[in-house]
Design a protein around this motif. Structure first.
Motif, PDB file in Angstrom:
ATOM      1  N   UNK A 240      18.148   0.714 -55.995  1.00  0.00           N
ATOM      2  CA  UNK A 240      17.632   0.250 -54.706  1.00  0.00           C
ATOM      3  C   UNK A 240      17.091  -1.172 -54.794  1.00  0.00           C
ATOM      4  N   UNK A 241      17.881  -2.040 -55.400  1.00  0.00           N
ATOM      5  CA  UNK A 241      17.527  -3.449 -55.543  1.00  0.00           C
ATOM      6  C   UNK A 241      18.179  -4.240 -54.422  1.00  0.00           C
ATOM      7  N   UNK A 242      17.498  -5.272 -53.965  1.00  0.00           N
ATOM      8  CA  UNK A 242      18.028  -6.132 -52.904  1.00  0.00           C
ATOM      9  C   UNK A 242      18.668  -7.384 -53.477  1.00  0.00           C
ATOM     10  N   UNK A 243      19.611  -7.922 -52.745  1.00  0.00           N
ATOM     11  CA  UNK A 243      20.089  -9.281 -52.948  1.00  0.00           C
ATOM     12  C   UNK A 243      19.638 -10.047 -51.720  1.00  0.00           C
ATOM     13  N   UNK A 244      19.927 -11.314 -51.665  1.00  0.00           N
ATOM     14  CA  UNK A 244      19.584 -12.089 -50.483  1.00  0.00           C
ATOM     15  C   UNK A 244      20.765 -12.197 -49.545  1.00  0.00           C
ATOM     16  N   UNK A 245      20.644 -13.078 -48.549  1.00  0.00           N
ATOM     17  CA  UNK A 245      21.738 -13.341 -47.630  1.00  0.00           C
ATOM     18  C   UNK A 245      22.171 -12.129 -46.831  1.00  0.00           C
ATOM     19  N   UNK A 246      23.413 -12.161 -46.382  1.00  0.00           N
ATOM     20  CA  UNK A 246      23.952 -11.059 -45.598  1.00  0.00           C
ATOM     21  C   UNK A 246      24.075  -9.789 -46.422  1.00  0.00           C
ATOM     22  N   UNK A 247      24.329  -9.937 -47.726  1.00  0.00           N
ATOM     23  CA  UNK A 247      24.362  -8.759 -48.588  1.00  0.00           C
ATOM     24  C   UNK A 247      23.009  -8.082 -48.593  1.00  0.00           C
ATOM     25  N   UNK A 248      21.956  -8.881 -48.660  1.00  0.00           N
ATOM     26  CA  UNK A 248      20.609  -8.325 -48.621  1.00  0.00           C
ATOM     27  C   UNK A 248      20.336  -7.583 -47.329  1.00  0.00           C
ATOM     28  N   UNK A 249      20.762  -8.164 -46.214  1.00  0.00           N
ATOM     29  CA  UNK A 249      20.577  -7.486 -44.928  1.00  0.00           C
ATOM     30  C   UNK A 249      21.368  -6.180 -44.885  1.00  0.00           C
ATOM     31  N   UNK A 250      22.585  -6.205 -45.456  1.00  0.00           N
ATOM     32  CA  UNK A 250      23.393  -4.987 -45.512  1.00  0.00           C
ATOM     33  C   UNK A 250      22.739  -3.918 -46.370  1.00  0.00           C
ATOM     34  N   UNK A 251      22.138  -4.325 -47.496  1.00  0.00           N
ATOM     35  CA  UNK A 251      21.459  -3.372 -48.370  1.00  0.00           C
ATOM     36  C   UNK A 251      20.208  -2.795 -47.697  1.00  0.00           C
ATOM     37  N   UNK A 252      19.462  -3.637 -47.008  1.00  0.00           N
ATOM     38  CA  UNK A 252      18.277  -3.158 -46.284  1.00  0.00           C
ATOM     39  C   UNK A 252      18.683  -2.116 -45.254  1.00  0.00           C
ATOM     40  N   UNK A 253      19.756  -2.399 -44.496  1.00  0.00           N
ATOM     41  CA  UNK A 253      20.230  -1.453 -43.483  1.00  0.00           C
ATOM     42  C   UNK A 253      20.665  -0.142 -44.115  1.00  0.00           C
ATOM     43  N   UNK A 254      21.239  -0.221 -45.310  1.00  0.00           N
ATOM     44  CA  UNK A 254      21.655   0.995 -46.009  1.00  0.00           C
ATOM     45  C   UNK A 254      20.461   1.789 -46.513  1.00  0.00           C
ATOM     46  N   UNK A 255      19.501   1.121 -47.132  1.00  0.00           N
ATOM     47  CA  UNK A 255      18.339   1.810 -47.676  1.00  0.00           C
ATOM     48  C   UNK A 255      17.467   2.428 -46.587  1.00  0.00           C
ATOM     49  N   UNK A 256      17.341   1.737 -45.466  1.00  0.00           N
ATOM     50  CA  UNK A 256      16.432   2.200 -44.403  1.00  0.00           C
ATOM     51  C   UNK A 256      17.111   3.160 -43.437  1.00  0.00           C
ATOM     52  N   UNK A 257      18.337   2.837 -43.017  1.00  0.00           N
ATOM     53  CA  UNK A 257      19.007   3.640 -41.989  1.00  0.00           C
ATOM     54  C   UNK A 257      20.280   4.335 -42.463  1.00  0.00           C
ATOM     55  N   UNK A 258      20.701   4.089 -43.697  1.00  0.00           N
ATOM     56  CA  UNK A 258      21.907   4.721 -44.213  1.00  0.00           C
ATOM     57  C   UNK A 258      23.203   4.122 -43.694  1.00  0.00           C
ATOM     58  N   UNK A 259      23.156   2.910 -43.146  1.00  0.00           N
ATOM     59  CA  UNK A 259      24.365   2.269 -42.621  1.00  0.00           C
ATOM     60  C   UNK A 259      25.230   1.737 -43.767  1.00  0.00           C
ATOM     61  N   UNK A 260      26.528   1.606 -43.522  1.00  0.00           N
ATOM     62  CA  UNK A 260      27.439   1.063 -44.530  1.00  0.00           C
ATOM     63  C   UNK A 260      27.129  -0.413 -44.757  1.00  0.00           C
ATOM     64  N   UNK A 261      27.076  -0.801 -46.012  1.00  0.00           N
ATOM     65  CA  UNK A 261      26.704  -2.172 -46.356  1.00  0.00           C
ATOM     66  C   UNK A 261      27.721  -3.178 -45.828  1.00  0.00           C
ATOM     67  N   UNK A 262      29.007  -2.963 -46.128  1.00  0.00           N
ATOM     68  CA  UNK A 262      30.040  -3.902 -45.712  1.00  0.00           C
ATOM     69  C   UNK A 262      30.130  -4.050 -44.206  1.00  0.00           C
TER      70      UNK A 262
END
Length: 201
Positions: A31-53
């Motif tokens: 459950x590590x974050x990156x920055x940029x759009x990847x980071x936003x995608x990871x946050x959405x996945x960790x919090x709401x379970x949305x697909x990262x891509x």
């Protein structure tokens, strides 16, 4: 011309594979974050379970809209990288179940190196994943700063803004990740190691 297009296509595929491996095999299991759009995608996945891509594509729409009107060449050069890398991230999500039992800090470094290598490969061959990478390249071309530095500062801002959602351990690991991403991207795009290029050329 055909040889150049084939080489660019190969680098998009290889860079997308590196990014996907870094995210799915090293970052997401801890459950590590990156920055940029990847980071936003990871946050959405960790919090709401949305697909990262899929989230990366949605969040990139405003930046690509700007690129369409102001940097049309960049729009075309980045669109393929965005779609293919996002596709790879979601398709290879099953790799998370087979991640190596590494120390989280080491996993963050290696994962960041894979992501930075993938981004750097694309930038070296006049393409990118779009999103904040696209924004960073625009800023770098105007300011003459190394694009890796610009990506690093954008990443740092995104992790800082999202910090209140996650634990201190996650923030520290994510900081390690963006340092690794930024360093490897800078090495891949540095004119000291490679001739200087811009994807606007």
């Amino acid at each position: 011309m055909m040889k150049s297009l084939l080489k660019k296509g190969l680098m998009i595929l290889l860079g997308s594979l590196f990014i996907s491996l870094g995210i799915n095999f090293f970052l997401m299991p801890d459950h590590v974050l990156d920055g940029g759009m990847i980071g936003l995608g990871l946050i959405a996945n960790y919090v709401w379970g949305l697909k990262v891509g899929f989230t990366i594509i949605l969040c990139s729409i405003p930046i690509f809209t700007i690129a369409w009107f102001r940097y049309r060449a960049y729009f075309y050069n980045s669109l393929h990288g965005l779609l293919i890398s996002s596709f790879f991230i979601d398709v290879l999500h099953g790799l998370r179940a087979y991640h190596l039992p590494l120390d989280p800090a080491l996993s963050s470094i290696v994962g960041g190196a894979f992501v930075g290598g993938g981004i750097g490969l694309m930038l070296r061959h006049k393409t990118s994943t779009g999103g904040t990478d696209l924004l960073a390249q625009m800023i770098a071309d105007i300011s003459r700063m190394n694009v890796g530095f610009v990506i690093f500062f954008i990443d740092l801002m995104i992790i800082g803004i999202s910090g209140y959602v996650f634990s201190m351990e996650t923030l520290l690991l994510s900081t390690i990740t963006i340092l690794s991403v930024g360093l490897v991207t800078m090495l891949c795009t540095s004119s000291r190691f490679f001739p200087s290029r811009s994807i606007f050329d």
